[in-house]
Design an enzyme around this catalytic site. Sequence first.
Site, PDB file in Angstrom:
ATOM      1  N   CYS A   1      -8.575  81.909 -52.674  1.00  0.00           N
ATOM      2  CA  CYS A   1      -8.273  81.063 -53.832  1.00  0.00           C
ATOM      3  C   CYS A   1      -6.817  81.192 -54.281  1.00  0.00           C
ATOM      4  CB  CYS A   1      -9.221  81.374 -54.988  1.00  0.00           C
ATOM      5  SG  CYS A   1      -9.216  83.092 -55.550  1.00  0.00           S
TER       6      CYS A   1
ATOM      7  N   HIS B   1     -11.617  85.262 -59.479  1.00  0.00           N
ATOM      8  CA  HIS B   1     -11.276  83.892 -59.063  1.00  0.00           C
ATOM      9  C   HIS B   1      -9.987  83.442 -59.752  1.00  0.00           C
ATOM     10  CE1 HIS B   1     -12.114  80.212 -57.039  1.00  0.00           C
ATOM     11  NE2 HIS B   1     -12.511  79.524 -58.087  1.00  0.00           N
TER      12      HIS B   1
ATOM     13  N   ASP C   1     -10.470  73.493 -58.819  1.00  0.00           N
ATOM     14  CA  ASP C   1     -11.057  74.719 -58.288  1.00  0.00           C
ATOM     15  C   ASP C   1     -11.018  74.666 -56.759  1.00  0.00           C
ATOM     16  OD1 ASP C   1     -12.616  76.853 -57.491  1.00  0.00           O
ATOM     17  OD2 ASP C   1     -14.242  76.464 -58.902  1.00  0.00           O
TER      18      ASP C   1
END
Length: 423
Positions: free
Chosen positions: A90, A231, A252
């Site tokens: 991420c 995250h 996202d």
Amino acid sequence: MFCNLDLNALEPSQRQSHYEDHLANPDALHLFWYHSLDSEPPSNYTPGLIPLLRKSLLSLVNSGSTRRAVLCYEGAVHIYHEPWDSGWGCGYRNYMMACAALMDQHTRDEYLSLLDTQSPPGVNNLMSLIEEAWSHGFDAEGAEQLKGRLTGSKKWIGTAELYVAFTYRGIPSQLADFNVSKDNVAPLLDWVKRYFDATQSSQATVNELWQKATPVVVTDHMPIILQYQGHSRTIVGYEIGKNGTITLLTFDPSRRMVYIYDAALSMFNASRHRDTPRAESSSHSTASRLKESLKKSFQSRGKKRSDPTDTEKHGDGAAKRHRAGSIGGDNEVIVIEDSEPEEPTSKPPSKSTIHERESKTRDTSPEKDKKALDPKKVLKLFRIDERQLAKHDKYQVLWFPMEDPLSEAEKQARRVVTSEKIC
């Protein structure tokens, strides 16, 4: 993902064969794209989302469920992770999303050559870039924590490493820390709102005054990266609901844009054919407005990278550090659960069917989207509200003041990672 095929529907052997077909081409690991390029976007890139968000938000304004909203630069692109970086990539994908906007904008044209020098942004290239910065004395503390190596690993990185990468490239960026409570996440929401509202200055241009009268505004501000334990995401704007509550709008990297992909790509392709001149903006006024806006309501103090004495094992056994803005002393990773499961495919296709599907050109003409998208379903893909934010008590934001590129002396002065404590 390497393509638009639903790989979850394949047998493990078919899936592995499919990955190997893609990985046989080394260029796939370094692929990067942004709006200004003439080539088509890779299948895990979704352009056109900001115009689509604006359209959906205007529908919600008209229905009375949304008061107003402000969005980032129109050229922001959503980038979904690929199979080989699922679960740890991420930070890399958020870096690439930031670069896609920075390389397309015209407030600071000189950023393009700084980010595209030698090698374009990409997962492997970012690993090498951070290691190179470490070797030149940048972020010695972070280099020690990550054992001086990222390439060939599945180590997590966060906003601290992204700050190092941007600084080493000469792109000014800043870190801001938020220590919030479950009962009060307002400082974070207010800061984000103030960042995107920076165009509303006392010396606004005619265009800005016109924007102020519009319930949904698309600004020239860069997206910002939000880091929390487990995250990170890219913030692309905010929305004010009918009751006055603020909701963040985010890209996202772990979420696929299946429901809206065709509609977004249609809007992007339509914009390519419009010969509309880009609105000019002053780089000096943009930078000064951002800084003044963010300083008005917050008394803050600087701090160095927090002491990362608490670590957790992840991926290939590498330790994930708890940086400034992450939770320490708690081994449980809490993830904001707002993703929906992928829709299953009834029958796994054969390998020949896979290649046949990939070879077909997607029909992304506006006529194809005969059934209007539900604006509430569209916004559900991007929203993070107060309840979801309250699941964490520490956040860190990486943002771009859009100032002159850093000189060598300024780079050296930023070798130690520092952040601004907002609350």
